[in-house]
Design a protein around this motif. Structure first.
Motif, PDB file in Angstrom:
ATOM      1  N   GLU A  70     -18.080  20.755   7.472  1.00  0.00           N
ATOM      2  CA  GLU A  70     -18.347  22.040   8.094  1.00  0.00           C
ATOM      3  C   GLU A  70     -18.367  21.872   9.603  1.00  0.00           C
ATOM      4  N   ASN A  71     -17.599  22.750  10.259  1.00  0.00           N
ATOM      5  CA  ASN A  71     -17.478  22.726  11.709  1.00  0.00           C
ATOM      6  C   ASN A  71     -16.915  24.064  12.176  1.00  0.00           C
ATOM      7  N   PRO A  72     -17.032  24.369  13.468  1.00  0.00           N
ATOM      8  CA  PRO A  72     -16.374  25.570  13.986  1.00  0.00           C
ATOM      9  C   PRO A  72     -14.844  25.423  13.918  1.00  0.00           C
ATOM     10  N   LEU A  73     -14.160  26.559  13.915  1.00  0.00           N
ATOM     11  CA  LEU A  73     -12.697  26.546  13.820  1.00  0.00           C
ATOM     12  C   LEU A  73     -12.057  25.715  14.923  1.00  0.00           C
ATOM     13  N   ALA A  74     -12.608  25.760  16.145  1.00  0.00           N
ATOM     14  CA  ALA A  74     -12.032  24.990  17.248  1.00  0.00           C
ATOM     15  C   ALA A  74     -12.047  23.493  16.943  1.00  0.00           C
ATOM     16  N   ILE A  75     -13.100  23.016  16.324  1.00  0.00           N
ATOM     17  CA  ILE A  75     -13.189  21.591  15.971  1.00  0.00           C
ATOM     18  C   ILE A  75     -12.245  21.275  14.811  1.00  0.00           C
ATOM     19  N   ILE A  76     -12.177  22.161  13.832  1.00  0.00           N
ATOM     20  CA  ILE A  76     -11.255  21.972  12.694  1.00  0.00           C
ATOM     21  C   ILE A  76      -9.828  21.836  13.212  1.00  0.00           C
ATOM     22  N   SER A  77      -9.485  22.655  14.196  1.00  0.00           N
ATOM     23  CA  SER A  77      -8.147  22.615  14.778  1.00  0.00           C
ATOM     24  C   SER A  77      -7.929  21.355  15.613  1.00  0.00           C
ATOM     25  N   TYR A  82      -7.228  20.311   9.137  1.00  0.00           N
ATOM     26  CA  TYR A  82      -6.343  21.056   8.245  1.00  0.00           C
ATOM     27  C   TYR A  82      -5.330  20.143   7.563  1.00  0.00           C
ATOM     28  N   GLU A  83      -5.089  18.959   8.103  1.00  0.00           N
ATOM     29  CA  GLU A  83      -4.160  18.012   7.482  1.00  0.00           C
ATOM     30  C   GLU A  83      -4.735  17.398   6.209  1.00  0.00           C
ATOM     31  N   VAL A  84      -6.070  17.386   6.087  1.00  0.00           N
ATOM     32  CA  VAL A  84      -6.712  16.740   4.928  1.00  0.00           C
ATOM     33  C   VAL A  84      -7.626  17.698   4.167  1.00  0.00           C
ATOM     34  N   GLN A  85      -7.518  18.988   4.459  1.00  0.00           N
ATOM     35  CA  GLN A  85      -8.297  20.022   3.776  1.00  0.00           C
ATOM     36  C   GLN A  85      -7.356  21.154   3.377  1.00  0.00           C
ATOM     37  N   LYS A  86      -7.687  21.822   2.280  1.00  0.00           N
ATOM     38  CA  LYS A  86      -6.826  22.901   1.793  1.00  0.00           C
ATOM     39  C   LYS A  86      -7.451  24.278   2.014  1.00  0.00           C
ATOM     40  N   TYR A  87      -8.778  24.370   1.921  1.00  0.00           N
ATOM     41  CA  TYR A  87      -9.481  25.651   1.975  1.00  0.00           C
ATOM     42  C   TYR A  87     -10.433  25.703   3.167  1.00  0.00           C
ATOM     43  N   LEU A 140      -7.496  31.349  16.155  1.00  0.00           N
ATOM     44  CA  LEU A 140      -7.415  30.115  15.375  1.00  0.00           C
ATOM     45  C   LEU A 140      -7.232  30.328  13.878  1.00  0.00           C
ATOM     46  N   GLN A 141      -7.849  31.343  13.311  1.00  0.00           N
ATOM     47  CA  GLN A 141      -7.707  31.536  11.868  1.00  0.00           C
ATOM     48  C   GLN A 141      -6.230  31.717  11.504  1.00  0.00           C
ATOM     49  N   GLN A 142      -5.538  32.542  12.237  1.00  0.00           N
ATOM     50  CA  GLN A 142      -4.116  32.766  11.962  1.00  0.00           C
ATOM     51  C   GLN A 142      -3.311  31.482  12.183  1.00  0.00           C
ATOM     52  N   GLU A 143      -3.612  30.776  13.259  1.00  0.00           N
ATOM     53  CA  GLU A 143      -2.908  29.524  13.558  1.00  0.00           C
ATOM     54  C   GLU A 143      -3.139  28.482  12.459  1.00  0.00           C
ATOM     55  N   LYS A 147      -0.791  26.568   9.357  1.00  0.00           N
ATOM     56  CA  LYS A 147      -0.710  25.116   9.152  1.00  0.00           C
ATOM     57  C   LYS A 147      -1.149  24.716   7.744  1.00  0.00           C
ATOM     58  N   GLY A 148      -1.397  25.727   6.881  1.00  0.00           N
ATOM     59  CA  GLY A 148      -1.671  25.428   5.485  1.00  0.00           C
ATOM     60  C   GLY A 148      -3.069  25.684   4.972  1.00  0.00           C
ATOM     61  N   LEU A 149      -4.020  26.032   5.833  1.00  0.00           N
ATOM     62  CA  LEU A 149      -5.372  26.304   5.342  1.00  0.00           C
ATOM     63  C   LEU A 149      -5.407  27.682   4.691  1.00  0.00           C
ATOM     64  N   THR A 150      -6.033  27.763   3.529  1.00  0.00           N
ATOM     65  CA  THR A 150      -6.244  29.025   2.838  1.00  0.00           C
ATOM     66  C   THR A 150      -7.651  29.501   3.158  1.00  0.00           C
ATOM     67  N   PHE A 151      -7.778  30.723   3.665  1.00  0.00           N
ATOM     68  CA  PHE A 151      -9.072  31.252   4.099  1.00  0.00           C
ATOM     69  C   PHE A 151      -9.659  32.218   3.080  1.00  0.00           C
ATOM     70  N   ASN A 152     -10.970  32.238   3.006  1.00  0.00           N
ATOM     71  CA  ASN A 152     -11.703  33.247   2.239  1.00  0.00           C
ATOM     72  C   ASN A 152     -12.986  33.592   2.983  1.00  0.00           C
ATOM     73  N   GLN A 153     -13.501  34.782   2.710  1.00  0.00           N
ATOM     74  CA  GLN A 153     -14.701  35.291   3.393  1.00  0.00           C
ATOM     75  C   GLN A 153     -15.771  35.595   2.354  1.00  0.00           C
ATOM     76  N   PRO A 154     -16.669  34.641   2.076  1.00  0.00           N
ATOM     77  CA  PRO A 154     -17.716  34.910   1.084  1.00  0.00           C
ATOM     78  C   PRO A 154     -18.799  35.839   1.643  1.00  0.00           C
ATOM     79  N   ALA A 155     -19.499  36.513   0.745  1.00  0.00           N
ATOM     80  CA  ALA A 155     -20.633  37.363   1.125  1.00  0.00           C
ATOM     81  C   ALA A 155     -21.798  36.486   1.577  1.00  0.00           C
ATOM     82  N   VAL A 156     -22.548  36.953   2.554  1.00  0.00           N
ATOM     83  CA  VAL A 156     -23.658  36.191   3.140  1.00  0.00           C
ATOM     84  C   VAL A 156     -24.906  36.212   2.252  1.00  0.00           C
ATOM     85  N   ALA A 157     -25.212  37.361   1.666  1.00  0.00           N
ATOM     86  CA  ALA A 157     -26.483  37.553   0.955  1.00  0.00           C
ATOM     87  C   ALA A 157     -26.775  36.481  -0.105  1.00  0.00           C
TER      88      ALA A 157
END
Length: 192
Positions: A70-77, A82-87, A140-143, A147-157
């Motif tokens: 777990e990290n912010p998108l800037a660090i993931i990029s 993204y080279e070793v993660q799918k989601y 970054l999400q679009q970028e 590069k192959g990452l699949t995004f999802n937005q789970p509910a917070v509650a």
């Protein structure tokens, strides 16, 4: 300094599955920073947190020592995770800011006018850094999806409910104290 610098909100990546709710963390091997707060939070989710220094994260993910991190998108990029993660699950589970600090003795030894100039400029730079981070994260999400990452937005509650019932909020309210906890809840809403 008066201003906190910004890395953005932390997101969860995985090589095995998207994280759609707290039950997806059960038994999930996740890299966390070497910090009691992170370890405690992911244990409350019934995950298997592993404290690994950041320099070893890429190889730990690549060799499957851990399934996710777990990290912010800037660090993931920047770290090319993204080279070793799918989601990438946009869990926004923690804001990642950092203080610009100075050694107290060295700082106090500087003349007052120099401290004022340095602090003014560092604080102004923090505001500009926050703006830069917001712009970077907006694209970054679009970028990263390209590069192959699949995004999802789970509910917070459901995540907050799990942390509440697991005693996580009560534990950290006790450690931080009522005054700090009240400030947190004013910003994010009732937690405990």
């Amino acid at each position: 300094m008066d201003k906190i610098w910004d890395n953005g909100f932390r997101q969860t990546t995985s090589s095995t599955k998207p994280i759609n709710g707290p039950d997806d963390f059960k038994g999930f091997k996740i890299r966390v920073p070497v910090s009691p707060l992170w370890t405690s939070m992911f244990k409350a989710f019934d995950a298997a947190p592993a404290s690994i220094n950041f320099a070893e994260v890429y190889s730990a993910l690549q060799t499957k020592i851990v399934e996710g991190q777990e990290n912010p998108l800037a660090i993931i990029s920047t770290a090319k995770l993204y080279e070793v993660q799918k989601y990438c699950s946009l869990t926004n589970h923690m804001w990642d800011g950092f203080w610009f600090l100075a050694n107290r003795r060295a700082w106090s030894a500087l003349p007052e006018d120099i401290r004022t100039i340095v602090a003014k400029n560092i604080n102004a730079a923090a505001i500009k850094e926050r703006e830069d981070t917001a712009k970077l994260n907006a694209n970054l999400q679009q970028e990263l999806a390209g590069k192959g990452l699949t995004f999802n937005q789970p509910a917070v509650a459901p995540f907050r409910d799990k942390l509440r019932t697991a005693g996580f909020y009560a534990e950290w309210k006790g450690k931080y104290g009522d005054q700090a906890w009240d400030l947190l809840e004013k910003a994010v809403g009732k937690l405990s």
